[in-house]
Design a protein around this motif. Structure first.
Motif, PDB file in Angstrom:
ATOM      1  N   THR A  64       0.992  -0.783   0.275  1.00 41.14           N
ATOM      2  CA  THR A  64       0.459  -0.649   0.029  1.00 41.14           C
ATOM      3  C   THR A  64       0.764   1.640   0.254  1.00 41.14           C
ATOM      4  O   THR A  64       1.409   1.056  -0.116  1.00 41.14           O
ATOM      5  N   ALA A  65      -0.250   2.352  -0.496  1.00 38.44           N
ATOM      6  CA  ALA A  65       0.557   3.905   0.040  1.00 38.44           C
ATOM      7  C   ALA A  65       1.552   3.649   1.397  1.00 38.44           C
ATOM      8  O   ALA A  65       3.015   4.179   1.171  1.00 38.44           O
ATOM      9  N   GLN A  84       2.197   7.003  -3.763  1.00 36.33           N
ATOM     10  CA  GLN A  84       0.997   7.334  -4.680  1.00 36.33           C
ATOM     11  C   GLN A  84       1.130   7.282  -6.116  1.00 36.33           C
ATOM     12  O   GLN A  84       0.526   6.749  -6.490  1.00 36.33           O
ATOM     13  N   ALA A  85       2.696   7.543  -6.098  1.00 32.03           N
ATOM     14  CA  ALA A  85       3.072   7.961  -7.736  1.00 32.03           C
ATOM     15  C   ALA A  85       3.072   6.007  -7.969  1.00 32.03           C
ATOM     16  O   ALA A  85       2.375   5.578  -9.074  1.00 32.03           O
ATOM     17  N   ILE A  86       3.668   5.582  -7.571  1.00 31.33           N
ATOM     18  CA  ILE A  86       4.060   3.963  -7.489  1.00 31.33           C
ATOM     19  C   ILE A  86       2.752   3.205  -7.345  1.00 31.33           C
ATOM     20  O   ILE A  86       2.145   1.993  -8.556  1.00 31.33           O
ATOM     21  N   VAL A  87       1.625   3.566  -6.569  1.00 33.18           N
ATOM     22  CA  VAL A  87       0.512   2.496  -6.065  1.00 33.18           C
ATOM     23  C   VAL A  87      -0.743   3.288  -7.936  1.00 33.18           C
ATOM     24  O   VAL A  87      -1.067   2.240  -8.630  1.00 33.18           O
ATOM     25  N   LYS A 131      -2.509   1.659 -12.924  1.00 36.64           N
ATOM     26  CA  LYS A 131      -2.529   1.445 -14.515  1.00 36.64           C
ATOM     27  C   LYS A 131      -1.758   0.664 -15.017  1.00 36.64           C
ATOM     28  O   LYS A 131      -2.597   0.525 -16.533  1.00 36.64           O
ATOM     29  N   ASN A 132      -0.909   0.836 -14.838  1.00 33.41           N
ATOM     30  CA  ASN A 132      -0.090  -0.180 -15.459  1.00 33.41           C
ATOM     31  C   ASN A 132       0.401  -1.500 -15.776  1.00 33.41           C
ATOM     32  O   ASN A 132       1.516  -2.583 -16.199  1.00 33.41           O
ATOM     33  N   GLY A 133      -0.297  -2.705 -14.056  1.00 33.08           N
ATOM     34  CA  GLY A 133      -0.060  -3.573 -14.147  1.00 33.08           C
ATOM     35  C   GLY A 133       0.762  -3.970 -13.517  1.00 33.08           C
ATOM     36  O   GLY A 133       1.595  -2.854 -12.538  1.00 33.08           O
ATOM     37  N   VAL A 158       8.713   5.058 -12.916  1.00 32.16           N
ATOM     38  CA  VAL A 158       7.664   6.169 -12.399  1.00 32.16           C
ATOM     39  C   VAL A 158       8.348   6.874 -12.136  1.00 32.16           C
ATOM     40  O   VAL A 158       8.632   7.405 -11.862  1.00 32.16           O
ATOM     41  N   LYS A 159       6.957   8.644 -12.336  1.00 32.04           N
ATOM     42  CA  LYS A 159       7.958   9.997 -12.145  1.00 32.04           C
ATOM     43  C   LYS A 159       8.138   9.887 -11.195  1.00 32.04           C
ATOM     44  O   LYS A 159       8.042   9.682 -10.003  1.00 32.04           O
TER      45      LYS A 159
END
Length: 85
Positions: free
Chosen positions: A29-30, A45-48, A53-55, A66-67
């Motif tokens: 989780t985040a 949160q960006a990782i989650v 979105k991408n699997g 991840v940005k």
């Protein structure tokens, strides 16, 4: 008395294992991701969101997709992260 000492020892060993366990970037989780050094709430949160979105990630190196997360961060995380499929 021996029972109390053994119980305390078991509890300490359990928490030491949890503290040093690698975080699975495919299931964490985040909040769990923020336990990693260098990963704050925004990156977690960006990782989650990336994962949703991408699997799932195929390797820990995929985390660089991840940005805001580059190779240096992934290298710094080292054995603190893992990937299960």
């Amino acid at each position: 008395m021996i029972k109390i000492i053994l119980t305390t020892l078991c509890v300490c060993l359990f928490w030491a294992t949890v503290a040093f366990a690698a975080v699975d970037i495919n299931t964490a989780t985040a909040q769990e991701l923020t336990s990693l050094q260098g990963i704050g709430p925004a990156k977690a949160q960006a990782i989650v969101e990336y994962r949703q979105k991408n699997g799932q990630f195929n390797s820990t190196k995929d985390l660089t997709k991840v940005k805001g997360i580059g190779p240096k961060i992934v290298e710094k995380l080292g054995s603190g992260i893992t990937v299960t499929k």
